[in-house]
Motif scaffolding. Structure first.
Motif, PDB file in Angstrom:
ATOM      1  N   ILE A  59      40.241  46.381  33.561  1.00  0.00           N
ATOM      2  CA  ILE A  59      40.068  45.648  34.940  1.00  0.00           C
ATOM      3  C   ILE A  59      39.550  44.387  34.655  1.00  0.00           C
ATOM      4  O   ILE A  59      40.173  43.368  35.335  1.00  0.00           O
ATOM      5  CB  ILE A  59      39.360  46.625  35.994  1.00  0.00           C
ATOM      6  CG1 ILE A  59      40.161  47.818  36.273  1.00  0.00           C
ATOM      7  CG2 ILE A  59      39.138  45.809  37.189  1.00  0.00           C
ATOM      8  CD1 ILE A  59      39.482  48.864  37.241  1.00  0.00           C
ATOM      9  N   LYS A  60      38.518  44.343  33.822  1.00  0.00           N
ATOM     10  CA  LYS A  60      37.804  43.102  33.695  1.00  0.00           C
ATOM     11  C   LYS A  60      38.745  42.084  32.854  1.00  0.00           C
ATOM     12  O   LYS A  60      38.698  40.737  33.090  1.00  0.00           O
ATOM     13  CB  LYS A  60      36.583  43.275  32.759  1.00  0.00           C
ATOM     14  CG  LYS A  60      35.350  43.893  33.626  1.00  0.00           C
ATOM     15  CD  LYS A  60      34.708  43.115  34.703  1.00  0.00           C
ATOM     16  CE  LYS A  60      33.718  43.868  35.178  1.00  0.00           C
ATOM     17  NZ  LYS A  60      33.333  43.213  36.492  1.00  0.00           N
ATOM     18  N   SER A  61      39.424  42.641  31.851  1.00  0.00           N
ATOM     19  CA  SER A  61      40.361  41.643  31.286  1.00  0.00           C
ATOM     20  C   SER A  61      41.463  41.065  32.234  1.00  0.00           C
ATOM     21  O   SER A  61      41.718  40.013  31.990  1.00  0.00           O
ATOM     22  CB  SER A  61      41.288  42.686  30.274  1.00  0.00           C
ATOM     23  OG  SER A  61      40.460  43.111  29.423  1.00  0.00           O
ATOM     24  N   ILE A  62      41.806  41.913  33.181  1.00  0.00           N
ATOM     25  CA  ILE A  62      42.646  41.111  34.263  1.00  0.00           C
ATOM     26  C   ILE A  62      41.975  40.201  35.144  1.00  0.00           C
ATOM     27  O   ILE A  62      42.506  39.144  35.273  1.00  0.00           O
ATOM     28  CB  ILE A  62      43.426  42.307  34.981  1.00  0.00           C
ATOM     29  CG1 ILE A  62      44.164  43.246  34.294  1.00  0.00           C
ATOM     30  CG2 ILE A  62      44.064  41.642  36.186  1.00  0.00           C
ATOM     31  CD1 ILE A  62      44.962  44.476  34.743  1.00  0.00           C
ATOM     32  N   ASN A  74      44.343  37.018  44.211  1.00  0.00           N
ATOM     33  CA  ASN A  74      44.260  37.991  43.400  1.00  0.00           C
ATOM     34  C   ASN A  74      44.154  39.225  44.690  1.00  0.00           C
ATOM     35  O   ASN A  74      43.247  39.374  45.396  1.00  0.00           O
ATOM     36  CB  ASN A  74      42.685  38.115  43.030  1.00  0.00           C
ATOM     37  CG  ASN A  74      42.262  39.055  42.055  1.00  0.00           C
ATOM     38  OD1 ASN A  74      43.079  40.183  41.971  1.00  0.00           O
ATOM     39  ND2 ASN A  74      41.173  38.855  41.275  1.00  0.00           N
ATOM     40  N   MET A  75      45.147  40.336  44.345  1.00  0.00           N
ATOM     41  CA  MET A  75      45.285  41.344  45.333  1.00  0.00           C
ATOM     42  C   MET A  75      44.837  42.604  44.432  1.00  0.00           C
ATOM     43  O   MET A  75      44.974  43.701  44.816  1.00  0.00           O
ATOM     44  CB  MET A  75      46.393  41.336  45.775  1.00  0.00           C
ATOM     45  CG  MET A  75      46.788  40.225  46.705  1.00  0.00           C
ATOM     46  SD  MET A  75      48.493  40.500  47.722  1.00  0.00           S
ATOM     47  CE  MET A  75      48.065  41.755  48.851  1.00  0.00           C
ATOM     48  N   GLY A  76      44.471  42.364  43.127  1.00  0.00           N
ATOM     49  CA  GLY A  76      44.104  43.491  42.298  1.00  0.00           C
ATOM     50  C   GLY A  76      42.594  43.958  42.293  1.00  0.00           C
ATOM     51  O   GLY A  76      42.205  45.154  41.997  1.00  0.00           O
ATOM     52  N   PRO A  80      34.639  42.948  48.090  1.00  0.00           N
ATOM     53  CA  PRO A  80      34.655  42.697  49.671  1.00  0.00           C
ATOM     54  C   PRO A  80      34.762  41.287  50.034  1.00  0.00           C
ATOM     55  O   PRO A  80      34.453  40.308  49.175  1.00  0.00           O
ATOM     56  CB  PRO A  80      33.264  43.104  49.931  1.00  0.00           C
ATOM     57  CG  PRO A  80      32.875  44.374  48.912  1.00  0.00           C
ATOM     58  CD  PRO A  80      33.334  43.477  47.914  1.00  0.00           C
ATOM     59  N   HIS A  81      35.616  40.604  50.877  1.00  0.00           N
ATOM     60  CA  HIS A  81      35.783  39.477  51.144  1.00  0.00           C
ATOM     61  C   HIS A  81      34.587  38.590  51.679  1.00  0.00           C
ATOM     62  O   HIS A  81      33.504  39.267  52.150  1.00  0.00           O
ATOM     63  CB  HIS A  81      36.822  39.016  52.313  1.00  0.00           C
ATOM     64  CG  HIS A  81      37.193  37.908  52.304  1.00  0.00           C
ATOM     65  ND1 HIS A  81      36.866  36.969  53.023  1.00  0.00           N
ATOM     66  CD2 HIS A  81      38.356  37.146  51.470  1.00  0.00           C
ATOM     67  CE1 HIS A  81      37.590  35.531  52.915  1.00  0.00           C
ATOM     68  NE2 HIS A  81      38.526  36.033  51.895  1.00  0.00           N
TER      69      HIS A  81
END
Length: 488
Positions: A59-62, A74-76, A80-81
């Motif tokens: 996840i950190k790589s992405i 970024n929708m991955g 929180p916004h």
């Protein structure tokens, strides 16, 4: 005399100016050919089994890839916004660095104050939108860049990168995991900060000893150690939280006027191992704990790119990145609207002057209230926060040098028993000093009794960074209690 031959592979780590060895008893890495001077160092051989097996956090790589192109949607991530953060501004009231002696002005309340601010929606050095979002284990780039600039101006290390930590305890624990395997041993000086060495015990790393004494390695000694590390392909871990607290410095005022405070301080601070690291074998640990506030729990690790990447992989899958508030504060403090690096170093210089004043007061009172009896002696420390006090137990009527060791190599005196008695007597009188036994290396069962070090624990570590009243009252109690203790 022929050179000493070492038949093992090992890492060497430096802990607060002192050495730690991690001989690898299980390593399958090739032995070191000392006849070859290296143009390239294979750092893979120094990694622990855990570090070799660890994979990047996917996840950190992405997340890192998503930061490359500005405007990427970024929708991955699960952030929180920022519009839902219940905070939009943080103000930090700090001393004005324009004061001649900012520490004294801050203490007395006579100096000006500055407000540096972090905003979510307005311009600042590090937006709270970024500071409060998820990030990479290495920390936010603006903070890392600011600390890399500080490193460059103080140490001038070639080809190193900065990663953030939660202070030196966090960083050192991770370095033990990065470099050490179960069954390895680390070697350091006779007394060491126990919280650091204890960090290695859960990984079954066995300690052999280090130092709370306030001593500082000479430049010649550092150069010799680095040369040994180079010749034998050893990693140096330079854990140095007291680096900036140096005393009796002859800072050139002309240099300050012409080139600024940072240049002037860099000229008189001790040379670090990092500053002489031409082949990337130093991992240096720094912290804000001693120069800003310990509760910040924020520090930085400087290392070569390979080891930094492995350290960041460990952080990405463990503690994650340091807290956003601390990063926001450091970014603003070192930024163009805060102190900047030069202002920060002016604060450091002023802090050194204040601690030097307290050290001198401590030593004056010590000579008057304690040393006059001959029962204790101490040398003047040139750095740090502590005085290492020797208790002259040979003058005590009950001191014995003829005990039979209970185990081979065990103590032959009753030093440990007498020091424990003195510690309790001081405690009853309302004074706490750290006994040397606290800093003696222990095994995983917490045992030190089987070691010859028990004959040399006749020391206390005392801090001089308290108030003048604390210093005077504490040493008065110490001197009076010592005389009572030696009278029977």
């Amino acid at each position: 005399m022929p050179p000493i031959q070492y038949p093992w592979n090992f890492n060497l780590l430096s802990c607060a100016h002192n050495m730690v060895f991690l001989p690898s008893t299980t390593s399958t890495a090739p032995t070191v050919d000392t006849g070859l001077k290296r143009s390239h160092v294979d750092f893979t051989r120094h990694l622990s089994s855990e570090a070799r097996a660890r994979l990047p956090n996917p996840i950190k790589s992405i997340w890192k890839v998503a930061q490359v192109k500005a405007g990427t949607i970024n929708m991955g991530n699960g952030d929180p916004h920022h519009t839902l953060y219940p905070i939009c501004e943080m103000n930090f009231v700090v001393p004005s660095i324009d004061e001649h002696d900012p520490v004294q002005s801050w203490r007395s309340g006579t100096g000006e104050q500055n407000i540096i601010a972090s905003y979510k929606d307005d311009p600042c050095t590090l937006s709270l939108r970024t500071a409060f979002a998820y990030g990479a284990g290495a920390g936010l780039q603006k903070v890392r860049d600011a600390l890399a600039d500080l490193n460059d101006r103080i140490h001038s290390p070639p080809n190193h990168t900065v990663s953030l930590s939660l202070g030196n305890a966090d960083a050192l624990t991770k370095c033990f995991r990065l470099l050490g395997d179960p069954g390895d041993s680390f070697l350091c000086e006779e007394f060491t900060f126990s919280a650091m060495t204890n960090a290695a015990l859960p990984w079954a790393l066995n300690g052999c000893s280090q130092n709370p004494t306030g001593s500082t390695l000479s430049l010649e000694r550092r150069q010799q150690i680095y040369q040994i590390a180079h010749d034998w392909d050893i990693i140096i871990l330079e854990d140095d939280p007291y680096f900036f607290l140096q005393y009796d410095l002859d800072v050139n005022q002309n240099t300050i006027r012409q080139y600024g405070q940072t240049r002037a301080m860099a000229e008189v601070l001790p040379r670090s191992f990092l500053s002489m690291d031409y082949d990337g074998r130093v991992m240096r640990l720094d912290s804000f704990s001693k120069i800003v506030a310990p509760g910040m729990r924020l520090g930085w690790v400087t290392s070569n790119n390979f080891l930094a990447e492995k350290l960041d992989m460990l952080t990405d899958s463990s503690s994650q990145h340091p807290h956003g508030m601390g990063q926001a504060f450091v970014a603003e403090l070192l930024g163009s609207d805060g102190w900047g690096v030069d202002g920060f170093m002016k604060w450091i210089a002023s802090l050194c002057n204040e601690y030097q004043r307290r050290r001198d007061l401590f030593m004056d009172v010590f000579r008057q209230k304690v040393a006059v009896s001959g029962f204790a002696t101490a040398e003047v420390p040139q750095s740090g926060m502590f005085v290492w006090i020797k208790i002259n137990l040979e003058h005590h009527a009950r001191f014995s040098t003829s005990q039979t060791p209970t185990v081979p190599g065990g103590p032959t005196t009753n030093t440990a028993d007498l020091m424990d008695e003195l510690f309790k007597k001081l405690l009853d009188c309302g004074l706490v000093m750290m006994p040397a036994s606290t800093f003696a290396i222990v095994d995983r069962a917490g045992r030190t009794t089987g070691s010859h070090i028990g004959d040399r624990v006749n020391f206390f570590r005392a801090t001089f960074v308290g108030t003048d009243e604390t210093i005077r009252d504490g040493l008065t109690i110490f001197g009076r209690t010592l005389e009572e203790f030696f009278s029977f």
